[in-house]
Design a protein around this motif. Structure first.
Motif, mmCIF file in Angstrom:
data_model
loop_
_atom_site.group_PDB
_atom_site.id
_atom_site.type_symbol
_atom_site.label_atom_id
_atom_site.label_comp_id
_atom_site.label_asym_id
_atom_site.label_seq_id
_atom_site.Cartn_x
_atom_site.Cartn_y
_atom_site.Cartn_z
ATOM 1 N N ARG A 115 -19.935 5.780 23.821
ATOM 2 C CA ARG A 115 -19.964 7.264 24.368
ATOM 3 C C ARG A 115 -19.818 7.413 25.701
ATOM 4 N N ARG A 116 -19.600 8.357 25.956
ATOM 5 C CA ARG A 116 -19.448 8.829 27.439
ATOM 6 C C ARG A 116 -19.873 10.299 27.529
ATOM 7 N N THR A 117 -20.800 10.560 28.488
ATOM 8 C CA THR A 117 -21.581 11.816 28.708
ATOM 9 C C THR A 117 -20.903 12.353 29.983
ATOM 10 N N ARG A 145 -17.795 10.392 21.494
ATOM 11 C CA ARG A 145 -18.506 9.358 20.901
ATOM 12 C C ARG A 145 -16.935 8.722 20.145
ATOM 13 N N LYS A 188 -24.539 19.358 28.453
ATOM 14 C CA LYS A 188 -23.653 18.118 28.744
ATOM 15 C C LYS A 188 -22.789 18.043 27.637
ATOM 16 N N GLN A 225 -20.598 15.266 25.464
ATOM 17 C CA GLN A 225 -20.560 13.699 25.063
ATOM 18 C C GLN A 225 -19.355 13.534 23.743
ATOM 19 N N GLY A 274 -21.456 7.391 33.410
ATOM 20 C CA GLY A 274 -22.005 8.156 32.070
ATOM 21 C C GLY A 274 -21.810 7.328 30.712
ATOM 22 N N ASP A 306 -27.672 2.241 27.976
ATOM 23 C CA ASP A 306 -26.784 3.290 28.901
ATOM 24 C C ASP A 306 -26.327 2.539 30.286
#
Length: 269
Positions: free
Chosen positions: A185-187, A199, A195, A197, A97, A81
């Protein structure tokens, strides 16, 4: 008619050195890496053997590498992360994120036998191993062949009628496998409980071509060269080196296939 013989005489052994490195999640980074050095031997690797008369099935001659023997197997998985920046809201909305996940696989090829399709004295179709020609190399380097090498047809001859060839069971090994999978990935936060996400995932990121078994039926057209990728081979019948889209695993998103991309949207709650 067919005659079925049921026996409980087979034997198998497995020995291995297994190592593992694990880094628990710290500062957004976690790692799990495993290496196995092993040896698997047996008399038979399948539930049953069909089409072989009992006079050709001598378990002392069948002893060899198991069909699933992989002496070197390395797998590493890394998840990271990216650090969250403490800056203005606009920059945070762009750079925070994000994360990456990757899997690396390196392993030896699977073993196989060189066989002939022939007939025994009472005209029953059988699969027999071939004889080796002494002093002749089994493999030939050929950059025009899939994987850069092929079996040398001059190294083998058909055994005499009614006899198993002296080429050992699973005496040869197919091509090694190398593959890297990667996910970005981006959350996004969507309240305290939810949340979202997004991918983007790439299987076989470098599009490395991993080949399956060489065609091992001696005397047939195309003998000695790989005819499909590993992914296609795993989707078919590896015992007979056949491939097919309707059997086994899906050949797209698994080890040994061409580069494949997919996108995913997840809701985490």
């Amino acid at each position: 008619s067919d005659v079925s013989v049921t026996r409980n005489a087979a034997n198998s052994d497995y020995h291995a050195l297994q190592t593992q490195y694990q880094r628990r999640l710290t500062n957004g980074l976690q790692v799990l890496a495993s290496y196995t050095y092993s040896r698997a031997t047996d008399d038979v690797s399948d539930e049953t053997i069909t089409g072989v008369p009992p006079n050709l099935l001598d378990l002392r001659l069948e002893r060899g590498r198991a069909a699933f023997d992989v002496p070197h197997n390395f797998t590493a998985a890394i998840s990271y992360d990216l650090p969250r920046l403490k800056t203005n809201r606009f920059v945070r909305a762009i750079v925070n994120g994000w994360g990456v996940d990757t899997v690396l696989r390196l392993r030896s090829g699977l073993p196989f036998s060189v066989i002939s399709q022939a007939f025994d004295p009472i005209n029953i179709g059988t699969t027999r191993r071939v004889d080796l020609v002494p002093g002749v190399p089994v493999w030939l380097d050929d950059r025009n062949a899939p994987g850069g090498r092929k079996l040398n047809a001059a190294a083998f001859i058909l055994p005499s009628v009614g006899r198993q060839g002296d080429s050992g069971r699973n005496a040869y090994r197919s091509f090694a496998t190398r593959q890297i999978d990667l996910a970005i990935r981006r959350t996004f936060g969507a309240g305290d409980k939810f949340k979202i996400q997004f991918r983007a995932e790439a299987f076989n990121l470098t599009n490395t071509t991993n080949f399956g078994f060489p065609a091992a039926s001696f005397g047939f057209s195309g003998f000695g060269e790989a005819t499909s990728t590993l992914g296609r081979t795993l989707s078919g019948n590896t015992a007979t080196n056949q491939t097919g889209p309707s059997a086994g695993f899906n050949s797209l998103y698994q080890i040994g296939g061409p580069r494949s991309l997919q996108f995913a949207l997840k809701i985490i709650y």
